[in-house]
Design an enzyme around this catalytic site. Sequence first.
Site, PDB file in Angstrom:
ATOM      1  N   MET A 257     -17.333 -50.801  -0.084  1.00 56.76           N
ATOM      2  CA  MET A 257     -17.054 -49.436   0.119  1.00 56.76           C
ATOM      3  C   MET A 257     -15.921 -48.991   0.950  1.00 56.76           C
ATOM      4  SD  MET A 257     -18.970 -48.308  -2.408  1.00 56.76           S
ATOM      5  CE  MET A 257     -18.846 -46.584  -2.297  1.00 56.76           C
TER       6      MET A 257
ATOM      7  N   ASN B 284     -24.418 -57.397  -7.916  1.00 53.38           N
ATOM      8  CA  ASN B 284     -23.176 -58.231  -8.433  1.00 53.38           C
ATOM      9  C   ASN B 284     -23.006 -59.700  -7.606  1.00 53.38           C
ATOM     10  OD1 ASN B 284     -21.819 -57.034 -10.644  1.00 53.38           O
ATOM     11  ND2 ASN B 284     -22.026 -55.205  -9.225  1.00 53.38           N
TER      12      ASN B 284
ATOM     13  N   GLU C 137     -22.227 -55.133 -15.753  1.00 53.02           N
ATOM     14  CA  GLU C 137     -21.315 -55.676 -14.676  1.00 53.02           C
ATOM     15  C   GLU C 137     -21.540 -57.009 -14.362  1.00 53.02           C
ATOM     16  OE1 GLU C 137     -20.942 -53.086 -11.333  1.00 53.02           O
ATOM     17  OE2 GLU C 137     -21.282 -51.235 -12.359  1.00 53.02           O
TER      18      GLU C 137
ATOM     19  N   HIS D  42     -15.394 -52.209 -11.098  1.00 60.85           N
ATOM     20  CA  HIS D  42     -15.426 -50.829 -10.903  1.00 60.85           C
ATOM     21  C   HIS D  42     -16.320 -50.130 -11.975  1.00 60.85           C
ATOM     22  CE1 HIS D  42     -14.251 -46.799  -9.691  1.00 60.85           C
ATOM     23  NE2 HIS D  42     -14.276 -46.418 -10.837  1.00 60.85           N
TER      24      HIS D  42
ATOM     25  N   ILE E 271     -11.715 -49.485   2.233  1.00 65.97           N
ATOM     26  CA  ILE E 271     -10.457 -49.601   1.334  1.00 65.97           C
ATOM     27  C   ILE E 271      -9.722 -50.538   2.214  1.00 65.97           C
ATOM     28  CG2 ILE E 271      -8.445 -48.501   0.735  1.00 65.97           C
ATOM     29  CD1 ILE E 271      -9.979 -46.129  -0.051  1.00 65.97           C
ATOM     30  N   LEU E 272      -9.121 -51.549   1.701  1.00 66.00           N
ATOM     31  CA  LEU E 272      -8.480 -52.777   2.442  1.00 66.00           C
ATOM     32  C   LEU E 272      -7.052 -52.495   2.704  1.00 66.00           C
ATOM     33  CD1 LEU E 272      -9.958 -55.855   0.300  1.00 66.00           C
ATOM     34  CD2 LEU E 272     -10.520 -55.163   2.867  1.00 66.00           C
TER      35      LEU E 272
HETATM   36  C1  GRF Z   1     -21.553 -51.430  -8.756  1.00 57.98           C
HETATM   37  O1  GRF Z   1     -21.912 -50.461  -9.849  1.00 57.98           O
HETATM   38  C2  GRF Z   1     -20.097 -51.522  -8.633  1.00 57.98           C
HETATM   39  O2  GRF Z   1     -19.331 -51.653  -9.803  1.00 57.98           O
HETATM   40  C3  GRF Z   1     -19.881 -50.525  -7.608  1.00 57.98           C
HETATM   41  O3  GRF Z   1     -21.122 -50.388  -6.610  1.00 57.98           O
HETATM   42  C4  GRF Z   1     -22.151 -50.716  -7.440  1.00 57.98           C
HETATM   43  C5  GRF Z   1     -22.603 -51.985  -6.654  1.00 57.98           C
HETATM   44  O4  GRF Z   1     -23.688 -52.446  -7.039  1.00 57.98           O
HETATM   45  N1  GRF Z   1     -18.586 -50.595  -6.966  1.00 57.98           N
HETATM   46  P1  GRF Z   1     -24.501 -54.030  -6.364  1.00 57.98           P
HETATM   47  O5  GRF Z   1     -24.179 -53.627  -4.721  1.00 57.98           O
HETATM   48  O6  GRF Z   1     -23.557 -55.021  -6.848  1.00 57.98           O
HETATM   49  O7  GRF Z   1     -25.817 -54.011  -6.916  1.00 57.98           O
END
Ligand code: GRF
Length: 192
Positions: free
Chosen positions: A94, A22, A178, A113, A96-97
């Site tokens: 990963m 992402n 995404e 998400h 939590i803030l």
């Molecule tokens: C994605 O599916 C995102 O929605 C989730 O973790 C994954 C991260 O993928 N929270 P990447 O690190 O962006 O490849």
Amino acid sequence: MAISTGSKVIRTAVFISGTGSNLKSLIKFSKLKISPISINLIVSNNTKSKGLKYANIFKIKKKIFTFKNKTDEKKILVELKKNKIDLICLAGFMKILSKTFIKNFKGRILNIHPSLLPKFKGLNTHERAINKKEKYSGCTVHFVNSKLDSGKIILQKKVKIKKSDTPKTLAKRILSQEHRLYPKAILKVFNL
Ligand code: GRF
């Protein structure tokens, strides 16, 4: 919902923990003329995040913090300020803030998400969606508030679950959506 930008570029930090696909798609988007953002900082809680390689590839500053305590959060806030960051995009982050941290960036933290929120907040979303025999899953971009995966939804994309899907195959199809959804959501946030 829209944040006003005037005409200035929105200096953005992307927070990651893992692969960073992402992040990569956000960097590519940020280079397009239509993009209101520039990516000026990559933050990770994990020295081993594969996504950190994009900092080198695209020559973006990176910072690693453990996110283990308040002092660390203060250091991050200082770093964000130093880099004049206006917007934070969480992308596979990963940790939590804390409420205090979120307060400091109120309405200026986004997250992606991999489910159709409010369904399947938290972890193992694909496995849970398949086990529940859902017909569709998908992904959501939302504002971050102090409750996990509960802030105001900006955009969602539905993805059909196939009979043959495993969590892995479904994750792959959703992930490619995404990559499109996050840039679209940013355009929406800035009324573009
Ligand atoms: C994605 O599916 C995102 O929605 C989730 O973790 C994954 C991260 O993928 N929270 P990447 O690190 O962006 O490849």
